[in-house]
Every structure is written in structure tokens, then in C-alpha cells.
Scaffold this active site. Structure first.
Site, mmCIF file in Angstrom:
data_model
loop_
_atom_site.group_PDB
_atom_site.id
_atom_site.type_symbol
_atom_site.label_atom_id
_atom_site.label_comp_id
_atom_site.label_asym_id
_atom_site.label_seq_id
_atom_site.Cartn_x
_atom_site.Cartn_y
_atom_site.Cartn_z
ATOM 1 N N TYR A 49 0.870 -1.178 0.000
ATOM 2 C CA TYR A 49 0.000 0.000 0.000
ATOM 3 C C TYR A 49 0.907 1.228 0.000
ATOM 4 C CZ TYR A 49 -3.969 2.955 1.308
ATOM 5 O OH TYR A 49 -4.930 3.933 1.330
ATOM 6 N N LYS A 51 -6.340 -1.642 -1.985
ATOM 7 C CA LYS A 51 -7.336 -1.425 -0.934
ATOM 8 C C LYS A 51 -8.103 -2.710 -0.648
ATOM 9 C CE LYS A 51 -8.333 2.507 0.323
ATOM 10 N NZ LYS A 51 -7.849 3.537 1.262
#
Length: 565
Positions: free
Chosen positions: A103, A177
Site C-alpha cells: 500500500y 485497498k
């Protein structure tokens, strides 16, 4: 969401097709019986390994890559499309270490270089040159039957991770996500669909790159854009009628208006607006537990009135309204500062739709000489109890500003939450020094503890991964009609009040992401209870609290190999 149990599962594949399926592949963990039955006995080394042995080998390979974050990102991405169980098992055992790789910030580099380093397809690509409802429905149907997908993350890539318009490469933010949804809250990765809307890009670097894989034209806006998005949403509702829709990284001009348009009618969410706001609100609630003062009495100044700043403001207002204030009084407690200074009615012509509800009357500041009111002057005038930074402008929380605020507040609450750390409005050690050790601090990036009078002071991180995965899973489990302000406030309250054993230290304002699953269960439980109380749940949930908690755990997806039949 399938129960996370050890039941046998039916495998529809065999041979090399099975080994090429990330969903079903076990690599060297296939049993001798499975190897024989599914015609792969000659395609694998003879030894049969456990999942943990595979995890250990992969971690050794990961460490051998050295200090090259993007290469580590590519290694993990390759693993995710080879063996998803092993991928999630590996990261779940090294969550804090690997989240910055899969991420932010490393995923931002992967997105920027998407077309140059592309290796395999991930997610669903819908482009505006094929703006036809029937065609879009056909594209979506390639991903399964009506009950195959329960959570969708969709982006148009205009506002990616603080790096702006990334065109088709933005698909990777939807993918990333989704990974966090599974890791932190147990969403079944096989029932999640990442989507990118390719509407062109204004990023000249990408358009001039001969490797670029998206539409080579200016980003489409206006009626054509709205028509395309509306067809996409209609198609999703028809093909996957029970799927919850998560809007991600839309640009400033579109994010809030899109959410406002669809939110009254469908179950949807914008993490940049609502998720960021809910986590910031949770950190504020955590700080108010220390100061022992109610949310409704706070004067809150937000420096940076873009998507994140406005989203946080709206979430705080919703929290104040839930706690008993009128909408007007709640908005009256919020003071927004943007490039033109403190936002006043005289800025109405240049203010965005999201900023307009927070414009203050010029007459309330008539003692100020003509001109814009900067941060330091605004602090002296308003005397805020809470200061939040969402501007992405380093150094803007000056010593003068912090000392001015500390004059009026015994324990100032100061959150420089811009990402990455190079864009923070001030560093925690500076805030600590300038406030004489009185400030309650949280940031948007992970940072080491402070040394405060010989004691360690933990800097909490306002990380959306603490909240949005659990919120999303609660919406999936309840099949909620809509996502209400009450459900969002319940998530914030739950995050701020998880058992103290899940916090890194007694003075921490937010819990530790190391305990992501336990935190998520606490939030899911609270949101489900709120959904039921508001009549938003369409599922008959267990009424007994203990049974509801068990029910939540039973429906988590876990990275484990199950016997094939």
C-alpha cells in the site's frame, strides 16, 4: 461471505489450469491424494509442505530482495496472482512490515510505473470509449454470477495517493485497498472486484510514454463523464445487485458530488471523504478521552480544504449532530483554511461545493484588516482546541502558530495528517517542543515515539486501514440499504474505544494496526448493531451480543488450505 471453517471445498480445475489458479493453487502443499486426483503429481517436487513452511521460504525470498521497496512490491504482487492463500498468509504474519510495501507509499510507485512494469492483468478495466450500458454489463458479467461479487472498489484514478492523475494505472489502488480489506477484516478476496474507469488522463508523462496502456486523450469531464459513470453504476446494480460500492481516489471536482449524488439511493462509501474523516474523528474522540471534554464543545480548525479536509469536516459535523448539536451549530464549530486563508463568505465565488457550508460571515471578522487571514492570525482569532493539517504543505504549522494555540488550550490537539512524512505540516517533535509537551498528537504516517520528559510518547497514526475494512465488511454482512451517518459515527466511536490491550501504549490515541483483526471485529460489531437499530440491515442478524460476535468471526475469510473434493 463464506464461513471461515475447515470444510472441504469442491475444486473445478485440474492439471496445469489448477496450478495457474491463484484461488485454488496450493503449490507444494497439495497432498499425495490431491496430486493424483487432480493430475498434477508429475508437476510438483515430491515433498509435501505445510503452509507455514511455504510462508517461511517466501519470507526468506522477500528479505533477500534487500532494500528495494518496489521490487518487494512486485514480488508480493506476483505471489498474489500465483497463490492467494500463501500471499495473505505471508503478509498477515508480517503486517506492519509489509503494508507500506503493498500500500502507501510503495504502491504509489507501482501505480506511476504501471505501464512500464506491467506483467499480468488485475481487476476490471472499463473505458469511456465503450459507454454503452449493455456492453458494460457484459464486461462485468465476465467476473461471475449475480452473487459472486459482494464488494467493489472503483476509481477513476484522478487523485491517487497524493500523486494525482495516474490514468489506467490507478487500477492498482483498487487492488491494494482490497488486499487490506482481506488482511484487516477478513473479506473473501474471491468476492471482491477492483475496477478502474479509464476516462483519459491529463498526465502528460503517461500520455507521452509509448508504453502507456490507457486511453491517450484528455481526461473527459462534464455530461459525457457523468453518463459513463451512471451507466457503470447501473450495470453494477444489475449484474451484482448486492455488491457494496466503494469510491476511491476520485478528484476534488468529482469526489464529493458523486458521493452526494449516489449516497441517498445506493449502499456506497468514499474512503477519502468518509473513511479519512471517520478515522480522524476516532483519533479526536481518543484525545477527548484524555482532555475529558465533549466533542460538541470543540473549536476545530482544518488547514487544507481539499477532498480530505472537507471529508474530515463533514464527518466531525455528523458526529456532533449525532451527539445532539444542530447542523448549523456543528458547522459553526468548524473553521477551514485554504490557499486564500480562512474561508469567509467573500470567497464564495472561488469556494468548492464542499467548502461552501463552512464559509464564515465576513462580519464576524470585521476587526481584521482587509486581506486574507492566515493560519497564525486565524488561531489568534478563533482560539481552536483542535488543529488538523490536510494541506500537503510541509512546515505550515509554524512555531508561532503552535505557541499561539497553546496559550489558549491546556492540551491542544494537533494532527498533521498529510502524507507522506515529507509533506507533513510539522514534525511531532517540533509540535511537542513548541507546545511545551502539552499537545496530543497524531499523524498520517507511521512515526517513531517521542521522548517526552524521559518517557516514550507513542504517535498514533490516522491510518484508514484501521477503519474502512471493518466498515466495509459490516456493510457486506448486513447487506445494508444505505451507509448512514450513524453507522459511520458508530465506527469512529468503536475505533476510539477498542480494549486498551489493543493499543501500543496507554497514551496512544488510536490502537495498533498489529491487532487489525481484533480491532475490526470490534468495529464490525458496533456498525452492525447501529445498522439494525436504524433499520438499515436487510439480514436477520443474531440478537444476542455473544452470538453476534461469534457470527462475525465465523464469516471471516482466513488464509488456510482446505481439503479438495
Amino acid at each position: 461471505m463464506p464461513a471461515g471453517t475447515k470444510e472441504q471445498i469442491e475444486c473445478p480445475l485440474k492439471g496445469v489450469t489448477l496450478l495457474n489458479s491463484p484461488r485454488y493453487n496450493k503449490d507444494t502443499a497439495f497432498t499425495p491424494e490431491e496430486r493424483q486426483k487432480f493430475e498434477i503429481s508429475s508437476r510438483l517436487p515430491p515433498i509435501v509442505e505445510t503452509l507455514q513452511q511455504q510462508v517461511d521460504r517466501c519470507y526468506d525470498q522477500y528479505k533477500a530482495i534487500g532494500d528495494e521497496p518496489l521490487q518487494k512490491n512486485l514480488y508480493l504482487s506476483q505471489l498474489s496472482v500465483t497463490n492467494q492463500t500463501l500471499f495473505y498468509a505471508l503478509i498477515s504474519q508480517h503486517l506492519i512490515e509489509m503494508i507500506p510495501i503493498i500500500y502507501t507509499p510503495t504502491e504509489g510507485d507501482a501505480i506511476k510505473q504501471f505501464s512500464d512494469i506491467y506483467r499480468y492483468p488485475e481487476g476490471c478495466y472499463l473505458d469511456i470509449d465503450h459507454n454503452d450500458l449493455s456492453y458494460i454489463k457484459q464486461q462485468l458479467s465476465e467476473f461471475g454470477k449475480s452473487d459472486s461479487v459482494e464488494y467493489i472498489i472503483i476509481t477513476d484514478s484522478e487523485g491517487i495517493l497524493g500523486i494525482g492523475d495516474q490514468g489506467v494505472g490507478g487500477v492498482l489502488i483498487s487492488v491494494a485497498k482490497g488486499h487490506l480489506m482481506t488482511l484487516c477484516a477478513g473479506l473473501d478476496p474471491n468476492r471482491f472486484l477492483p475496477i478502474v474507469l479509464d476516462v483519459g488522463t491529463n498526465n502528460e508523462t503517461h500520455r507521452k510514454n509509448h508504453q502507456y496502456m490507457g486511453l491517450r486523450k484528455d481526461r473527459v469531464r462534464g455530461e459525457q463523464y457523468d453518463s459513463f459513470l451512471d451507466n457503470v453504476i447501473k450495470a453494477i446494480r444489475e449484474v451484482f445487485p448486492e455488491a457494496f460500492i466503494h469510491f476511491e481516489d476520485f478528484g476534488l471536482a468529482n469526489a464529493k458530488r458523486i458521493l452526494d449524488h449516489y449516497r441517498p439511493d445506493i449502499a456506497c462509501f468514499n474512503d477519502d471523504i468518509q473513511g479519512t474523516g471517520a478515522v480522524a474523528l476516532a483519533a479526536i474522540i481518543g484525545a477527548l478521552h484524555v482532555t475529558k471534554s465533549p466533542l460538541t464543545e470543540q473549536r476545530i480548525m482544518i488547514f487544507g480544504a481539499g477532498t480530505a479536509g472537507v471529508g474530515i469536516a463533514n464527518q466531525i459535523v455528523a458526529g456532533m449532530v449525532t451527539d445532539g448539536l444542530s447542523l448549523d451549530k456543528a458547522r459553526g464549530n468548524l473553521f477551514m483554511i485554504d490557499r486564500c486563508g480562512l474561508l469567509l463568505e467573500r470567497h464564495a465565488k472561488i469556494a468548492t461545493d464542499g467548502q461552501k457550508p463552512f464559509l464564515k460571515k465576513d462580519s464576524d471578522f470585521k476587526e481584521v484588516p482587509s486581506g486574507d487571514i492566515n493560519l497564525e492570525s486565524a488561531i489568534a482569532l478563533v482560539k481552536p482546541t483542535i488543529l488538523l493539517g490536510c494541506s500537503g504543505q510541509p512546515g505550515k504549522f509554524t512555531e508561532k502558530a503552535i505557541r499561539e494555540m497553546s496559550k489558549h488550550v491546556e492540551r491542544p490537539i494537533i494532527f498533521p495528517i498529510s502524507n507522506p512524512t515529507t509533506l507533513m505540516e510539522a514534525k511531532p517533535d517540533q509540535i511537542d517542543k513548541w507546545s511545551d509537551g502539552k499537545a496530543l498528537i497524531a499523524t498520517g504516517s507511521p512515526l517513531p515515539p517521542l521522548n517526552r520528559n524521559g518517557k516514550k510518547y507513542v504517535i498514533s497514526q490516522c491510518n484508514n486501514a484501521l477503519l474502512y475494512p471493518a466498515l466495509g465488511v459490516a456493510c457486506v454482512l448486513s447487506r445494508c440499504k444505505l451507509l448512514s451517518d450513524g453507522m459511520l459515527k458508530a465506527a469512529s466511536d468503536a475505533l476510539a474505544t477498542v480494549p486498551r490491550s489493543l493499543f501500543a501504549a496507554d497514551e496512544a490515541l488510536l490502537p495498533d494496526l498489529n491487532n487489525a483483526r481484533e480491532i475490526s471485529r470490534h468495529i464490525v460489531f458496533a456498525v452492525l448493531k447501529q445498522a439494525v437499530s436504524e433499520g438499515m440491515s436487510t439480514v436477520d442478524l443474531p440478537k444476542d451480543d455473544a452470538k453476534l460476535k461469534e457470527w462475525i468471526i465465523e464469516r471471516e475469510w482466513n488464509p488456510e488450505y482446505k481439503p479438495f473434493v
